[in-house]
Each structure stands twice: as structure tokens, then as C-alpha cells.
Write a protein that holds these residues in place. Structure first.
Motif, mmCIF file in Angstrom:
data_model
loop_
_atom_site.group_PDB
_atom_site.id
_atom_site.type_symbol
_atom_site.label_atom_id
_atom_site.label_comp_id
_atom_site.label_asym_id
_atom_site.label_seq_id
_atom_site.Cartn_x
_atom_site.Cartn_y
_atom_site.Cartn_z
ATOM 1 N N THR A 192 0.825 -1.217 0.000
ATOM 2 C CA THR A 192 0.000 0.000 0.000
ATOM 3 C C THR A 192 0.860 1.269 0.000
ATOM 4 N N LYS A 193 1.841 1.316 0.875
ATOM 5 C CA LYS A 193 2.673 2.519 0.998
ATOM 6 C C LYS A 193 3.420 2.796 -0.300
ATOM 7 N N ARG A 194 3.908 1.758 -0.947
ATOM 8 C CA ARG A 194 4.653 1.934 -2.193
ATOM 9 C C ARG A 194 3.761 2.535 -3.277
ATOM 10 N N ILE A 195 2.534 2.053 -3.392
ATOM 11 C CA ILE A 195 1.613 2.576 -4.416
ATOM 12 C C ILE A 195 1.162 3.988 -4.050
ATOM 13 N N TYR A 196 0.927 4.226 -2.777
ATOM 14 C CA TYR A 196 0.530 5.563 -2.294
ATOM 15 C C TYR A 196 1.591 6.602 -2.672
ATOM 16 N N THR A 207 -6.201 -5.870 6.172
ATOM 17 C CA THR A 207 -5.806 -7.020 5.360
ATOM 18 C C THR A 207 -6.821 -7.279 4.262
ATOM 19 N N PRO A 208 -6.398 -7.277 3.007
ATOM 20 C CA PRO A 208 -7.346 -7.512 1.916
ATOM 21 C C PRO A 208 -7.681 -8.996 1.773
ATOM 22 N N HIS A 209 -8.891 -9.279 1.379
ATOM 23 C CA HIS A 209 -9.298 -10.661 1.123
ATOM 24 C C HIS A 209 -9.617 -10.837 -0.360
ATOM 25 N N HIS A 210 -9.028 -9.966 -1.166
ATOM 26 C CA HIS A 210 -9.266 -9.994 -2.603
ATOM 27 C C HIS A 210 -7.933 -9.850 -3.320
ATOM 28 N N ALA A 211 -7.915 -10.206 -4.587
ATOM 29 C CA ALA A 211 -6.699 -10.059 -5.389
ATOM 30 C C ALA A 211 -6.358 -8.585 -5.556
ATOM 31 N N PRO A 212 -5.055 -8.234 -5.574
ATOM 32 C CA PRO A 212 -4.669 -6.837 -5.813
ATOM 33 C C PRO A 212 -5.313 -6.284 -7.080
ATOM 34 N N GLY A 213 -5.833 -5.065 -6.960
ATOM 35 C CA GLY A 213 -6.541 -4.430 -8.072
ATOM 36 C C GLY A 213 -8.046 -4.516 -7.952
ATOM 37 N N THR A 253 -4.532 -3.841 -2.467
ATOM 38 C CA THR A 253 -3.107 -3.879 -2.799
ATOM 39 C C THR A 253 -2.537 -5.201 -2.278
ATOM 40 N N ALA A 254 -1.207 -5.322 -2.282
ATOM 41 C CA ALA A 254 -0.588 -6.556 -1.800
ATOM 42 C C ALA A 254 -0.765 -6.752 -0.305
ATOM 43 N N ASP A 255 -0.928 -5.654 0.443
ATOM 44 C CA ASP A 255 -1.016 -5.799 1.899
ATOM 45 C C ASP A 255 -2.076 -4.918 2.546
ATOM 46 N N GLY A 256 -2.968 -4.322 1.754
ATOM 47 C CA GLY A 256 -3.985 -3.450 2.344
ATOM 48 C C GLY A 256 -4.907 -2.900 1.276
ATOM 49 N N TRP A 257 -5.348 -1.663 1.498
ATOM 50 C CA TRP A 257 -6.250 -1.005 0.549
ATOM 51 C C TRP A 257 -5.802 0.436 0.338
ATOM 52 N N LEU A 258 -6.100 0.958 -0.831
ATOM 53 C CA LEU A 258 -5.971 2.387 -1.090
ATOM 54 C C LEU A 258 -7.356 2.948 -1.331
ATOM 55 N N ASN A 259 -7.716 3.945 -0.536
ATOM 56 C CA ASN A 259 -8.997 4.618 -0.689
ATOM 57 C C ASN A 259 -8.784 5.783 -1.657
ATOM 58 N N ILE A 260 -9.384 5.719 -2.825
ATOM 59 C CA ILE A 260 -9.164 6.737 -3.856
ATOM 60 C C ILE A 260 -10.026 7.961 -3.577
ATOM 61 N N LYS A 261 -9.403 9.131 -3.618
ATOM 62 C CA LYS A 261 -10.109 10.390 -3.317
ATOM 63 C C LYS A 261 -10.442 11.179 -4.589
ATOM 64 N N THR A 262 -9.486 11.303 -5.509
ATOM 65 C CA THR A 262 -9.747 11.993 -6.785
ATOM 66 C C THR A 262 -9.142 11.188 -7.929
#
Length: 307
Positions: free
Chosen positions: A215-219, A251-257, A271-280
Motif C-alpha cells: 500500500t505505501k509503495r503505491i501511495y 488485510t485484503p481478502h481480494h486479489a490486488p486491483g 493492494t498486496a497488503d492493504g487497501w488504497l482509498n481513492i479520493k480523486t
């Protein structure tokens, strides 16, 4: 010598500081519009013209006519901010040398996109370095450096604007110290403990999001490309630019993406280890907008995911 907005601040600092700017060298006007029939001057040229400065716009920096005209100006010092790589016949010309203001803490982040890469890589600080030019790009002896923090919520635009102001101050300070003869420059090979992280030019393919990362890397990747050129992904084969996110370390229970949404207020991506909440974000063919506005007119398929 400079071209974009970033370089204007340094030119402004020199002009307003009363320094004798004998000429401004910038890129040739750029064709814009549907048929390229309109020529757009660079931000540096626009400022220079507004202030009655002599403007030079060589197509080739080794052009004998340009070199001779430059030599005839008898400049004591040349200053480069966000410009092209200079040939030796140009950078070796003035008696006090030629220095560059680079938007990183050299020798780290040599290259064309130092601000983007510092944010993408999650750096907590960056800065401006002034250094004397030599043959290899961004490798000359360091004159001065100034540091600033990168906040975890800063995107590349915020860091760019901070460094732009800082560069104007450091450029005039460096000029003063060169004139006073108080400069003791330091070869970059003395910074042996600094990792030589590169900052290459960014292309469209560079900006594609890989959701199989933490998550942090994608953020950091998204904010390091926001607002321009913008990180992107695809949904049903169409491009989607993402500008602002928040980390969710659940912790995600789904495939990344995989996309999760209530269809009204939130849209988040595994993501690989969490979620990204998209704002814009910005869907292909639409304007950039907050997620809540987009969801009012968007119906996602069940089990939708970004690729």
C-alpha cells in the motif's frame, strides 16, 4: 539559461535583486494547437520579454552563430536552471564558470525528474544543490545545498513549488558567494555514503500502477506523479488516472486491483497488503473529479478490478 516555470523563480530573484542579466537563453517557441500553427513561448521567455531582457533561443547549442553571440556578451557567470545539457564550448566560456541549480540533494537523484522520484521513493527530505558544470550530467563539484522535508501527504506539485522558491534564494546566494570568492566546492565523489539513486525521465509506461505492491509503495507512487503526468491504471480497457489516495492497512481478502465501493461515497482498491482509498481520479473522456461525484454517474460491474 532555463525554460519552465521552475526556472522563472531564479530569474525573477536575479532581476529583482539588481543583478545585471545580460541575456536569457531558453528553448525555441513550441508549436501548440490542433495544427501546431500557434507558437507558445516558454515561461522563462515570457518573463524575460515582460522585463525587457535580451532573449536567445538557439535550436542547437553548438551553432557557431549562437556561440559567437554568447561570447560577445562577455558574461562573467552563467546560471542554468531546468535547461538542456550544455556543450563544453558553452559552459566553459565565462571566467567565473557556469553553475546549475538542481532540484535534489546531489549526488542523489541525478537526472531529468528528481522531484518525482524523491516522492515516488518515499523520501522524507530533498533540497536544492548548486554545482559547477562539467562533462557528465549532474556530476560537477557541489557549491551549496539546502534541505527541506517532504511531508507524507505532499504530492510532487507541493514539493516542486517549495523547491522553486528555495532555488531562487539559493541561486542569488550562490552568485554572491562566487563574486565574493568565498566558494569552496566539493567533488561529488566525496559523498561516498550517499546512494546514487537515479532520476531518469518519466514516460507514460513509467506511470502505470502495479497493484501487486504494498500500500505505501503505491501511495507514494501516485503522489509522486500527481498532478502531472499522473499515475494511471485501466478499467475495462480504458485508462483511469489517479491523483489522490489514502492508505488503509486492513488485510485484503481480494486479489490486488480488486475494487470495493458502496456506489455512493467511497471507492477503494486492494493492494498486496492493504487497501488504497481513492479520493480523486479521472476516467478516460471525463474531467478530474472527487470519487463521490464520479460514483453518481458510474455503475461498476460486480467484481470490477483495475489492471
Amino acid at each position: 539559461m532555463g525554460t519552465p516555470d521552475f526556472a522563472v523563480e531564479s530569474l525573477r530573484a536575479l532581476v529583482e535583486g539588481g543583478y545585471h542579466v545580460v541575456a536569457v537563453v531558453t528553448m525555441p517557441d513550441k508549436p501548440v494547437g490542433r495544427h501546431g500553427s500557434v507558437l507558445q513561448p516558454s515561461p522563462v521567455k515570457q518573463y524575460a520579454v515582460e522585463h525587457g531582457l535580451n532573449v536567445m533561443q538557439p535550436e542547437k547549442l553548438k551553432d557557431p552563430a549562437f556561440v559567437e553571440e554568447l561570447r560577445s556578451l562577455k558574461a562573467d557567470l552563467q546560471i542554468v536552471v531546468a535547461f538542456r545539457m550544455l556543450p563544453e564550448i558553452v559552459w566553459s566560456m565565462p571566467p567565473l564558470g557556469t553553475f546549475n541549480a538542481h532540484a535534489s540533494l546531489l549526488p542523489k537523484y541525478r537526472g531529468a525528474a528528481p522531484i518525482n522520484w524523491a516522492v515516488i521513493n518515499g523520501e522524507t527530505e530533498t533540497g536544492i544543490t548548486t554545482f559547477f558544470l562539467k562533462h557528465e550530467i549532474d556530476t560537477g563539484d557541489i557549491i551549496q545545498q539546502v534541505h527541506i522535508p517532504i511531508e507524507e501527504t505532499d504530492n510532487v506539485e507541493v514539493v516542486h513549488d517549495k523547491l522553486m522558491v528555495l532555488s531562487g534564494k539559493l541561486v542569488t546566494e550562490t552568485v554572491d558567494n562566487i563574486i565574493a570568492g568565498t566558494v569552496t566546492s566539493i567533488p561529488q565523489d566525496q559523498f561516498k555514503d550517499v546512494p546514487l539513486t537515479p532520476a531518469p525521465k518519466i514516460f507514460r509506461d513509467t506511470c502505470r500502477i502495479n497493484w501487486n505492491q504494498p500500500t505505501k509503495r503505491i501511495y507514494d507512487f501516485i503522489r509522486g506523479l500527481s498532478p502531472y503526468p499522473a499515475a494511471w491504471t485501466t478499467l475495462d480497457g480504458k485508462s483511469v488516472k489517479i491523483y489522490e489516495t489514502e492508505k488503509e492497512l486492513l488485510t485484503p481478502h481480494h486479489a490486488p486491483g480488486t475494487i470495493a465501493t458502496d456506489g455512493r461515497n467511497y471507492l477503494k482498491v486492494a493492494t498486496a497488503d492493504g487497501w488504497l482509498n481513492i479520493k480523486t481520479l479521472q476516467f478516460e473522456g471525463k474531467k478530474r473529479m472527487p470519487v463521490a461525484d464520479l460514483l453518481r454517474g458510474l455503475k461498476l460491474k460486480e467484481n470490477a478490478f483495475f489492471m
